[in-house]
Design an enzyme around this catalytic site. Sequence first.
Site, PDB file in Angstrom:
ATOM      1  N   GLU A  12       0.829  -1.206   0.000  1.00 52.03           N
ATOM      2  CA  GLU A  12       0.000   0.000   0.000  1.00 52.03           C
ATOM      3  C   GLU A  12       0.860   1.252   0.000  1.00 52.03           C
ATOM      4  OE1 GLU A  12      -3.675   2.186   2.336  1.00 52.03           O
ATOM      5  OE2 GLU A  12      -2.384   0.833   3.482  1.00 52.03           O
ATOM      6  N   GLU A  42     -11.738   2.426   4.986  1.00 52.36           N
ATOM      7  CA  GLU A  42     -10.745   2.870   5.953  1.00 52.36           C
ATOM      8  C   GLU A  42     -10.819   4.395   6.022  1.00 52.36           C
ATOM      9  OE1 GLU A  42      -6.052   1.918   6.657  1.00 52.36           O
ATOM     10  OE2 GLU A  42      -6.566   3.191   4.961  1.00 52.36           O
TER      11      GLU A  42
END
Length: 274
Positions: free
Chosen positions: A148, A245
């Site tokens: 990520e 998120e």
Amino acid sequence: MTTRLPFGLSAHLGYLFLELPLRDRIRAARSVGFDAVEHPHPFAIPASEMMRFLTDNGLYFAQMAGGVGDPSKGEKGLAALPGRERDFVASFERSVDYAEAIGCSLIHPMAGIPPSSASPESVAETYHANIDAALAMLTNRPLGLLIEPISHAAVPGYYMHGLAQAIALSRRFPDGQILLMLDTFHACANQDDVGAFVASNVDRIGHVHIADHPGRHEPGSGDFAFEAFVAQLKQSGYSGLLGFEYTPRDTTAPGLHWVPAWRKHADRADFHPR
């Protein structure tokens, strides 16, 4: 090649339902319509107990982190920190064992914030060596590596911070060995063209994180064009989960007005894996 989960909605329990204990967040996620949950370091719940919670609630565990370091000391990962290689390997091994025990298929080795005293060459060498070590640990296990890019807007100094950097890393390895996590907030903070990235790299995307921009709050709280983004994912053939998120503007429940519309996307038969 990593086995990906059907398209669906995942609740990031490090951000959502924080008003509840971790165990209760799992139940809460299921009660409002999530298909999966995720958390970077869920070790407070033993793996056997976590597996029971997931089974009882009909949930998958989407992804977790490895090599996180000590969050109480401000550490955001160890993979790019010269001199911390043994710590990274020990932490990542723990995550691999836990992930396999709970049926989690993706692990994110967090890069971290290298010390200013380290040369760019030593940081890159350390990071690549640790990624090699992580991949070796996943050999013959039903787990995939997930990278990520985390923007400097969120974590100043984070090593793996851009999509172009992540693509360059993934191209060092055979197709499918490294999958990318595309986060809408981080991409917008970096001024990336998210639609173009999806169109060109959908086969490399293993997980998607949803948060609006600016603010990193609920979908619909900022300026990001989520309808066009979801349409691009569908058109390109994305076959993974959408992980939410974001930082709720209030407690989690009042901000979940977006769930029914997104559930319609997830329940459409033509939006399941090709």
